[in-house]
Design a protein around this motif. Structure first.
Motif, mmCIF file in Angstrom:
data_model
loop_
_atom_site.group_PDB
_atom_site.id
_atom_site.type_symbol
_atom_site.label_atom_id
_atom_site.label_comp_id
_atom_site.label_asym_id
_atom_site.label_seq_id
_atom_site.Cartn_x
_atom_site.Cartn_y
_atom_site.Cartn_z
ATOM 1 N N ARG A 129 1.288 -1.046 -0.174
ATOM 2 C CA ARG A 129 -0.138 0.374 0.005
ATOM 3 C C ARG A 129 1.361 1.524 0.197
ATOM 4 N NH1 ARG A 129 -3.420 2.078 4.595
ATOM 5 N NH2 ARG A 129 -2.509 3.939 3.297
ATOM 6 N N ALA A 130 0.052 2.402 -0.109
ATOM 7 C CA ALA A 130 1.149 3.606 -0.623
ATOM 8 C C ALA A 130 0.878 4.366 0.730
ATOM 9 C CB ALA A 130 0.937 4.859 -1.434
ATOM 10 N N PHE A 131 2.212 5.542 1.224
ATOM 11 C CA PHE A 131 2.340 6.213 2.591
ATOM 12 C C PHE A 131 2.648 7.606 1.835
ATOM 13 C CE2 PHE A 131 2.350 2.053 4.203
ATOM 14 C CZ PHE A 131 1.432 2.151 5.299
ATOM 15 N N TYR A 132 2.076 8.329 2.274
ATOM 16 C CA TYR A 132 2.263 9.821 1.977
ATOM 17 C C TYR A 132 2.117 10.147 1.230
ATOM 18 C CZ TYR A 132 5.623 9.097 6.379
ATOM 19 O OH TYR A 132 6.178 8.585 7.875
ATOM 20 N N GLY A 133 0.522 9.635 0.685
ATOM 21 C CA GLY A 133 0.141 10.597 -0.257
ATOM 22 C C GLY A 133 0.650 9.867 -1.451
ATOM 23 N N SER A 134 1.193 9.192 -1.593
ATOM 24 C CA SER A 134 1.646 8.059 -2.724
ATOM 25 C C SER A 134 2.909 8.366 -2.619
ATOM 26 C CB SER A 134 0.877 8.424 -3.895
ATOM 27 O OG SER A 134 -0.345 7.544 -4.164
ATOM 28 N N ASN A 283 2.882 20.779 -12.224
ATOM 29 C CA ASN A 283 2.978 21.598 -11.201
ATOM 30 C C ASN A 283 3.957 21.709 -11.489
ATOM 31 O OD1 ASN A 283 2.770 20.872 -8.288
ATOM 32 N ND2 ASN A 283 0.949 19.741 -9.012
ATOM 33 N N THR A 284 3.954 22.486 -10.457
ATOM 34 C CA THR A 284 5.007 22.940 -9.921
ATOM 35 C C THR A 284 6.546 22.260 -8.585
ATOM 36 O OG1 THR A 284 4.365 24.371 -7.707
ATOM 37 C CG2 THR A 284 5.022 25.780 -9.796
ATOM 38 N N ASP A 285 5.744 21.301 -8.188
ATOM 39 C CA ASP A 285 6.670 20.019 -7.268
ATOM 40 C C ASP A 285 6.635 18.950 -8.520
ATOM 41 O OD1 ASP A 285 7.372 18.636 -5.682
ATOM 42 O OD2 ASP A 285 5.225 18.616 -4.835
ATOM 43 N N PRO A 286 8.850 18.820 -8.241
ATOM 44 C CA PRO A 286 8.735 18.040 -9.123
ATOM 45 C C PRO A 286 8.682 16.387 -8.462
ATOM 46 C CG PRO A 286 10.919 19.090 -8.515
ATOM 47 C CD PRO A 286 9.205 19.894 -8.438
ATOM 48 N N GLU A 287 8.205 16.622 -7.952
ATOM 49 C CA GLU A 287 8.372 15.116 -6.918
ATOM 50 C C GLU A 287 6.603 14.659 -6.462
ATOM 51 O OE1 GLU A 287 10.985 13.341 -5.553
ATOM 52 O OE2 GLU A 287 11.647 14.811 -6.059
ATOM 53 N N ALA A 288 5.702 15.856 -7.680
ATOM 54 C CA ALA A 288 4.181 15.646 -7.420
ATOM 55 C C ALA A 288 3.690 14.237 -7.991
ATOM 56 C CB ALA A 288 3.536 16.602 -7.915
ATOM 57 N N ALA A 289 3.244 13.586 -7.587
ATOM 58 C CA ALA A 289 2.339 12.060 -7.146
ATOM 59 C C ALA A 289 2.143 12.101 -9.109
ATOM 60 C CB ALA A 289 1.593 11.303 -6.140
ATOM 61 N N GLY A 297 4.770 16.129 -18.336
ATOM 62 C CA GLY A 297 4.225 17.055 -17.940
ATOM 63 C C GLY A 297 5.873 18.158 -17.174
ATOM 64 N N ALA A 298 4.852 18.944 -17.541
ATOM 65 C CA ALA A 298 5.964 20.363 -17.150
ATOM 66 C C ALA A 298 5.911 20.649 -15.871
ATOM 67 C CB ALA A 298 5.358 21.107 -18.234
#
Ligand SMILES: Cc1cc2nc3c(=O)[nH]c(=O)nc-3n(C[C@H](O)[C@H](O)[C@H](O)COP(=O)(O)OP(=O)(O)OC[C@H]3O[C@@H](n4cnc5c(N)ncnc54)[C@H](O)[C@@H]3O)c2cc1C
Length: 313
Positions: A129-134, A283-289, A297-298
């Protein structure tokens, strides 16, 4: 203690797809597979769950036409006590969430929700399962000897098909006083839009910042021939109607193109759109899930992209 028990889920007399998916998931665990049907009239549902791979169907008669938490909890406690499965699988659904964890706590079972991978490794059961918002995936190991109840994510497995040759037995369970009763279904108010039929969704999330900015994206969607959809915070804030919400508690969509502006990609959002044809995320966050499922993506401010697109269309 051995074997796998599944609790079938049904609504208005029809088996829900997640039950067939649980049967597929159970196939990888080995051991006899029992499916429990808890219903006022279990006969037709028992026929529907007689799928390839199912060894036994246990019916439990209850006095309610539709799901009720107390009768389901009483039935599951009796089933686990009587059949002693080492693994019990339920869907990660609103219904199962309301009694599965309670049964696990009462019977001292191992427990995990929103599981999307399971395996038997030696004597142990391993659930993913995933944690921390995947942002991370974790494998949870349940050692042999203690029963485990797992809630599996809908759509993570393909539905089982093909007729089975299961035996059907009945289990009598003493009725329990219901603390809540199902009264009726109320149709959601009709909506002007059906985002599930659109080939092109332009979807906005909390990254747009202010309610006032919605207008810009509604206009852009119209210019581009897209339908505007949203993540849940936009609906929770009362900025858009729930008919436009994508995700686990919104609509499941599969457009040819899903263009996401300022959506982080929480697991509950991805559950509703990750099978889209082409996913483009801004998205400005390169780590966004969201970038885990995006084909393109940009990492850039969403307003600068919107401004450029406005010039192009
Ligand atoms: C039981 C349950 C059911 C749920 N069901 C759903 C559901 O059906 N649908 C759903 O969507 N959520 C659902 N959620 C909520 C979900 O967990 C997340 O909270 C939600 O999806 C987050 O929405 P978001 O991505 O818009 O917001 P956030 O997570 O806040 O993400 C905003 C993103 O915008 C980016 N950003 C900010 N400013 C800019 C900018 N200027 N340019 C570019 N990017 C920017 C940020 O980097 C961030 O990644 C559910 C939660 C629960 C517990």
């Amino acid at each position: 203690m051995s074997g796998v028990l599944i609790v079938a889920e049904h609504l208005q007399g029809r088996l829900r797809d997640v039950t067939r998916e649980l049967v597929t998931a159970a196939g990888g665990l080995g051991g006899p597979l029992t499916v429990a049907v808890i219903a006022r009239d279990p006969g037709p549902l028992a026929e529907a769950v007689n799928l390839s791979g199912v060894d036994e169907i246990v019916t439990v008669r209850v006095d309610s036409e539709e799901f009720e938490v107390d009768s389901s909890q009483a039935a599951l406690e009796a089933l686990v006590a009587e059949r002693r499965p080492d693994v019990t699988l339920l869907g990660f659904t609103v219904n199962s969430m309301s009694f599965g964890p309670a049964v696990a706590a009462k019977l001292e079972c191992g427990f995990a929700s929103d599981v999307f991978g399971i395996a038997r490794e030696g004597e142990s059961i391993v659930a993913t399962r995933a944690f921390y918002g995947s942002k991370v995936q974790a494998e949870l190991e349940f050692p042999a000897g203690s029963p485990v109840i797992l809630l599996l994510r809908p759509t993570a497995w393909s539905p089982a098909e093909g007729p089975g040759q299961a035996t059907v037995t009945e289990l009598q369970v003493s009725p329990r006083t219901a603390r809540s009763r199902h009264l009726e279904f109320v149709e959601a108010p009709p909506s002007d839009v059906d985002i599930t039929t659109s080939d092109f969704l332009l979807s906005i999330g909390r990254g747009i910042g202010e309610r006032e900015n919605i207008e810009q994206f509604a206009a852009l969607a119209e210019k581009m021939g897209a339908t505007l959809s949203v993540s849940r915070p936009i609906v929770d804030a009362g900025w858009m109607p729930s008919a436009r919400q994508v995700g686990q508690s919104g609509k499941t969509v599969k457009p040819k193109v899903y263009l996401a502006f300022g959506i982080s990609g929480a697991v509950q959002h991805l559950a509703g759109m990750k099978t889209s044809g082409t996913i483009i995320a801004i998205n400005t966050d390169p780590e966004a899930a969201i970038f885990d499922v995006a084909h393109y993506g940009a990492v850039i401010d969403l307003f600068s992209v919107a401004d450029e697109l406005e010039k192009l269309f």
